[in-house]
Design a protein around this motif. Sequence first.
Motif, short mmCIF file in Angstrom:
data_model
loop_
_atom_site.label_atom_id
_atom_site.label_comp_id
_atom_site.label_asym_id
_atom_site.label_seq_id
_atom_site.Cartn_x
_atom_site.Cartn_y
_atom_site.Cartn_z
N GLN A 125 4.79 -5.31 -0.07
CA GLN A 125 3.89 -5.08 1.05
C GLN A 125 3.04 -3.82 0.88
OE1 GLN A 125 6.86 -4.93 4.09
NE2 GLN A 125 7.28 -7.13 4.02
N TYR A 127 0.09 -2.19 0.52
CA TYR A 127 -1.32 -2.57 0.59
C TYR A 127 -2.16 -1.76 -0.40
CZ TYR A 127 -6.07 -2.86 2.37
OH TYR A 127 -7.42 -3.03 2.47
N GLN A 128 -1.81 -0.49 -0.58
CA GLN A 128 -2.59 0.36 -1.49
C GLN A 128 -2.53 -0.16 -2.92
OE1 GLN A 128 -3.45 4.77 -0.38
NE2 GLN A 128 -1.26 4.57 -0.68
N TYR A 131 -4.71 -3.04 -3.21
CA TYR A 131 -6.09 -2.56 -3.14
C TYR A 131 -6.54 -2.07 -4.52
CZ TYR A 131 -10.16 -0.32 -0.97
OH TYR A 131 -11.43 0.04 -0.61
N LEU A 153 1.58 -9.76 3.60
CA LEU A 153 0.58 -8.80 4.04
C LEU A 153 0.06 -9.16 5.43
CD1 LEU A 153 -1.50 -8.40 0.74
CD2 LEU A 153 0.24 -6.85 1.63
N LYS A 154 -0.42 -8.16 6.14
CA LYS A 154 -1.01 -8.41 7.45
C LYS A 154 -2.34 -9.13 7.28
CE LYS A 154 1.12 -4.25 9.42
NZ LYS A 154 0.88 -2.92 10.03
N GLU A 156 -5.23 -8.67 8.62
CA GLU A 156 -6.40 -7.81 8.41
C GLU A 156 -6.41 -7.23 7.00
OE1 GLU A 156 -3.41 -5.29 10.89
OE2 GLU A 156 -4.07 -7.38 10.72
N GLN A 157 -5.22 -7.04 6.42
CA GLN A 157 -5.16 -6.54 5.04
C GLN A 157 -5.65 -7.61 4.06
OE1 GLN A 157 -1.00 -5.45 4.82
NE2 GLN A 157 -1.43 -3.31 5.35
N HIS A 160 -9.37 -7.83 4.28
CA HIS A 160 -10.01 -6.70 3.61
C HIS A 160 -9.99 -6.89 2.10
CE1 HIS A 160 -10.55 -2.04 3.40
NE2 HIS A 160 -11.61 -2.69 3.02
#
Length: 349
Positions: A125, A127-128, A131, A153-154, A156-157, A160
């Motif tokens: 999980q 996110y970075q 990314y 993951l969420k 919104e993630q 993105h």
Amino acid sequence: MEKKTAPEGLGYGEYLHLDKLLNIQHMKSEELKAPAHDEMLFIVIHQAYELWFKQIIYELNSVTEIFSSGSIDDNSGDMGVAVHRLKRIVEILRLLVDQVTVLETMTPIDFLDFRDMLVPASGFQSYQFRYIEALLGLKMENRHAKHYYRSQLKEEQIDHLEKLESQETLLDLVETWLSRFPFFDEGYWKDYTPIHPGNTFWEDYQQAYADSLSDLEGRTAKMAEFQQEFLEDADQPKTTMVNKATLFIMLYRDFPLLQQPFLLIDTLIEIDQLLASWRHRHMTMVRRMIGMRMGTGGTSGKGYLHGAANQNYIFNRFAGLATFLIERRKQPSLPKYLKAQLSYLNRER
């Protein structure tokens, strides 16, 4: 101009906000009154990972901005800055791989003391980290076990990341830069002396490559690969040009004007290798800690990490072109005019 000075009384702790940083390690085992000494180590290491991920993103954004200019000069200061910052990312990734050694001082039974308290939290999980992969150029459709992302993951993630992937990534920008490689223009090759009469440079190189292959390497299959990678493809001319430019830079990297471009390509390959090393090191640690049990986030644990380590490469096209390298002594000699243009001295102005 008045010289700016630090506010009176500003100290080390205040500057780094240590009052906040050192008070965000909250152990679930302590909260649940179920002592688990190694949970502190687990938290500190993963928080340190996220801080380093933040720095990597910071560096990648700056490099992406440099290549987004569309007019980067191979011999400019910008190219040197980009390579320097990518080299910094390499050293950070080395540190992240080595950091696993500290985590491995925790034994499987130490981990079991608090493992169930983490469910369903998981490193998956982060996110970075996703990314970083997306900034570099890893697309969702190319990820191993991509179906996990929707559940881990969420929303919104994910949105993105998909938006980021729809934009030009570092891989896209570097390929565009390579596709504009100027030294294949006919003007640079007017005084080329072919090895075989009537040949172009690439025809001579193709023959030299064929001669370098042994029967054990499967000459016919390798030459078919060469044709596929380097002959003009009407449907994918950019890919053909990128392959030619990359191979040419690898072959003739000793010329001053090609040294920085070579360092750039080599550093991107190294970043890929270190990401794979980090995943592999994580995989072996997980196997030691939980064997074949499921990961806390619901993945297959070791199985997922093994697949990601083998599949989630970003710059594998660049690395794969090493297949087509030949020894320096067998390389076609470049024309005199082109040599001058690739050197710092005797260049026409």
